[in-house]
Scaffold this motif. Sequence first.
Motif, short mmCIF file in Angstrom:
data_model
loop_
_atom_site.label_atom_id
_atom_site.label_comp_id
_atom_site.label_asym_id
_atom_site.label_seq_id
_atom_site.Cartn_x
_atom_site.Cartn_y
_atom_site.Cartn_z
N ARG A 1 0.63 -1.10 0.04
CA ARG A 1 0.02 -0.03 0.11
C ARG A 1 1.00 1.19 -0.09
NH1 ARG A 1 -2.18 2.92 4.44
NH2 ARG A 1 -1.93 1.21 5.91
N LYS A 2 1.85 1.31 0.77
CA LYS A 2 2.68 2.19 1.01
C LYS A 2 3.49 2.56 -0.25
CE LYS A 2 2.87 2.36 5.84
NZ LYS A 2 3.41 1.75 7.29
N ASP A 3 4.06 1.42 -0.86
CA ASP A 3 4.73 1.60 -2.23
C ASP A 3 3.99 2.11 -3.28
OD1 ASP A 3 6.75 0.17 -0.77
OD2 ASP A 3 6.76 -1.61 -1.63
N LEU A 4 2.86 1.65 -3.33
CA LEU A 4 1.88 1.87 -4.38
C LEU A 4 1.51 3.42 -4.32
CD1 LEU A 4 -0.12 -1.23 -4.70
CD2 LEU A 4 1.21 -0.03 -6.67
N LEU A 5 1.27 3.86 -3.08
CA LEU A 5 0.96 5.25 -3.00
C LEU A 5 2.04 6.24 -3.44
CD1 LEU A 5 -1.19 5.50 0.51
CD2 LEU A 5 -1.88 6.33 -1.76
N ALA A 6 3.32 5.74 -2.93
CA ALA A 6 4.49 6.54 -3.49
C ALA A 6 4.71 6.49 -5.06
CB ALA A 6 5.80 5.72 -2.99
N LEU A 7 4.22 5.35 -5.68
CA LEU A 7 4.25 5.11 -7.12
C LEU A 7 3.36 6.11 -8.04
CD1 LEU A 7 4.92 1.34 -7.25
CD2 LEU A 7 6.39 2.98 -8.45
N VAL A 8 2.21 6.51 -7.11
CA VAL A 8 1.31 7.59 -7.87
C VAL A 8 2.06 8.72 -8.16
CG1 VAL A 8 -0.88 8.91 -7.09
CG2 VAL A 8 -1.00 6.69 -6.42
N ASP A 9 2.97 8.98 -7.20
CA ASP A 9 3.84 10.28 -7.51
C ASP A 9 4.84 10.16 -8.42
OD1 ASP A 9 2.68 12.85 -5.84
OD2 ASP A 9 2.79 11.14 -4.29
N ARG A 10 5.55 8.99 -8.12
CA ARG A 10 6.88 8.55 -8.73
C ARG A 10 6.39 8.43 -10.43
NH1 ARG A 10 10.11 3.49 -7.45
NH2 ARG A 10 8.92 4.12 -5.46
N ASP A 11 5.30 7.82 -10.69
CA ASP A 11 5.16 7.68 -12.11
C ASP A 11 5.04 8.81 -12.74
OD1 ASP A 11 4.14 5.42 -14.20
OD2 ASP A 11 2.89 6.96 -14.45
N ALA A 12 4.25 9.77 -11.99
CA ALA A 12 4.20 11.32 -12.80
C ALA A 12 5.42 11.92 -12.96
CB ALA A 12 3.16 12.06 -11.98
N GLN A 13 6.29 11.84 -11.96
CA GLN A 13 7.70 12.39 -11.98
C GLN A 13 8.37 11.96 -13.19
OE1 GLN A 13 8.85 11.65 -8.27
NE2 GLN A 13 7.71 13.14 -7.03
N ALA A 14 8.29 10.32 -13.44
CA ALA A 14 9.07 9.97 -14.28
C ALA A 14 8.62 10.40 -15.54
CB ALA A 14 9.00 8.36 -13.93
N TYR A 15 7.39 10.58 -15.78
CA TYR A 15 6.85 10.85 -17.29
C TYR A 15 7.23 12.26 -17.58
CZ TYR A 15 4.38 10.91 -21.40
OH TYR A 15 4.07 11.03 -22.74
N ASP A 16 7.18 13.16 -16.48
CA ASP A 16 7.62 14.48 -16.76
C ASP A 16 8.90 14.68 -17.06
OD1 ASP A 16 5.20 15.61 -15.81
OD2 ASP A 16 5.55 15.88 -13.50
N GLU A 17 9.71 13.60 -16.79
CA GLU A 17 11.11 13.42 -17.40
C GLU A 17 11.15 13.42 -18.80
OE1 GLU A 17 14.43 14.05 -16.04
OE2 GLU A 17 13.37 14.71 -14.19
N VAL A 18 10.31 12.37 -19.03
CA VAL A 18 10.22 12.19 -20.61
C VAL A 18 9.98 13.40 -21.46
CG1 VAL A 18 9.10 10.74 -22.38
CG2 VAL A 18 9.73 9.61 -20.11
N VAL A 19 8.98 14.10 -20.75
CA VAL A 19 8.35 15.35 -21.58
C VAL A 19 9.55 16.36 -21.42
CG1 VAL A 19 6.76 17.18 -21.60
CG2 VAL A 19 6.08 14.68 -20.87
N ARG A 20 10.29 16.47 -20.71
CA ARG A 20 11.21 17.33 -20.38
C ARG A 20 12.28 17.04 -21.58
NH1 ARG A 20 10.83 18.54 -15.23
NH2 ARG A 20 11.40 16.91 -14.41
N ALA A 21 12.67 15.64 -21.73
CA ALA A 21 13.57 15.25 -22.79
C ALA A 21 13.16 15.63 -24.15
CB ALA A 21 13.83 13.78 -22.70
N LEU A 22 11.88 15.23 -24.41
CA LEU A 22 11.26 15.46 -25.57
C LEU A 22 11.39 16.95 -26.14
CD1 LEU A 22 8.00 13.20 -25.41
CD2 LEU A 22 9.84 12.95 -27.21
N ARG A 23 11.23 17.69 -25.18
CA ARG A 23 11.36 19.40 -25.37
C ARG A 23 12.77 19.85 -25.55
NH1 ARG A 23 6.56 20.63 -21.24
NH2 ARG A 23 4.85 20.14 -22.55
N LEU A 24 13.85 19.07 -25.60
CA LEU A 24 15.17 19.63 -25.46
C LEU A 24 15.36 19.89 -26.83
CD1 LEU A 24 17.07 16.94 -23.25
CD2 LEU A 24 16.96 19.27 -22.86
#
Lengths: 210, 210
Positions: A69-92
């Motif tokens: 439960r704790k891991d998955l709640l942390a992953l709610v945030d981590r998944d969004a952060q990770a995808y934000d990185e992809v978007v940032r890279a795409l905009r380079l």
Amino acid sequence: MLSRMTLEQFAQALAAATPTPGGGSASAQAGAMAASLVQMMCDLTAGREQYRAHDEAVRAIRARAEGLRKDLLALVDRDAQAYDEVVRALRLPKGTDPEKRARALALERANLFAIESPLAIADACAALMGMGTGLAYKGNINVVSDVGVAALLAYAGLRGAILNVRVNLKGVQDETRAVRLRERVRRLEVDSEKLREEALTAIYLRTNGR
Amino acid sequence: MLSRMTLEQFAQALAAATPTPGGGSASAQAGAMAASLVQMMCDLTAGREQYRAHDEAVRAIRARAEGLRKDLLALVDRDAQAYDEVVRALRLPKGTDPEKRARALALERANLFAIESPLAIADACAALMGMGTGLAYKGNINVVSDVGVAALLAYAGLRGAILNVRVNLKGVQDETRAVRLRERVRRLEVDSEKLREEALTAIYLRTNGR
């Protein structure tokens, strides 16, 4: 932090036409709810006379579910952060050759990182589906439907996470890695259907017996 | 109000060994997330040149999804309230014959009321699954995985809600009503599997084409 949003705010954030949060975070939240319901079932089973034979097993499942439960709640945030990185890279910038190379490198790294969180969501959800089925047979009969909901939510979280792995896999250039990941994802897909049928069968058998 | 809880608090409330919130509220929340992702897909499709042919249909789906998101968030709370009524009725005194009759009447009323919210959750989720499949074919290709997650969450919400209808159906004394409800639930179960397969096929076909 997404996990500090209210249910209403989170629904609104998902609905917004922004890259994150998206299906990955929603899959993690489905998994976190599944873990919670598994934990509830364990607490309503452990220590009761009529379920004594399963006491040790149920307590072990409870500890795992609470961790997930704790891991998955942390992953709610981590998944969004990770995808934000992809978007940032795409905009380079990609005007010059060195810029193109730097962008490709950043994108490959971001894609591989973005695959890690849905894979972790998928693994956690697969584990929860197994726990749900076990508890449907052995747990407190009064909350079998709740553990059924847990298995269904974990199924949605698992298949949803897999969809997100597949999206990011399309961008991975390292072919050896990509092949290995595609195989792993394919196995998870096959497992998910087996786990879903086992869970629904367990719930059907247990609830029609009473 | 449950929908004003943070994701963390809600997960904790689900995990608690109390009668509510349980699987019904979790199913409604899964449905609300599905509605949100459908809405996001619509906003990233409507008004774009390459999807112009579907513009009107997509805008209509968006309006329905937004309504369903609000309904489902309200159902997170209503399902818990309805079940609390059942628990209250179960705790009524049953020492004398008049007490027994009053308790049976209160319980029948509470059970029928407790069936209404999961039925509403199930209907909303079935509608969302259909929308998800349509959008998987016609919507913005970049967010097909998100609408896939929406369909999976709606499936979990639908089947989860059905499990909760079935639990409360066991207590219903009015046999004519019970038969009618069992038939309706059976039809929803069959539909849910058809809708699930259609959604997964749509996502597979669309994402493997690019």
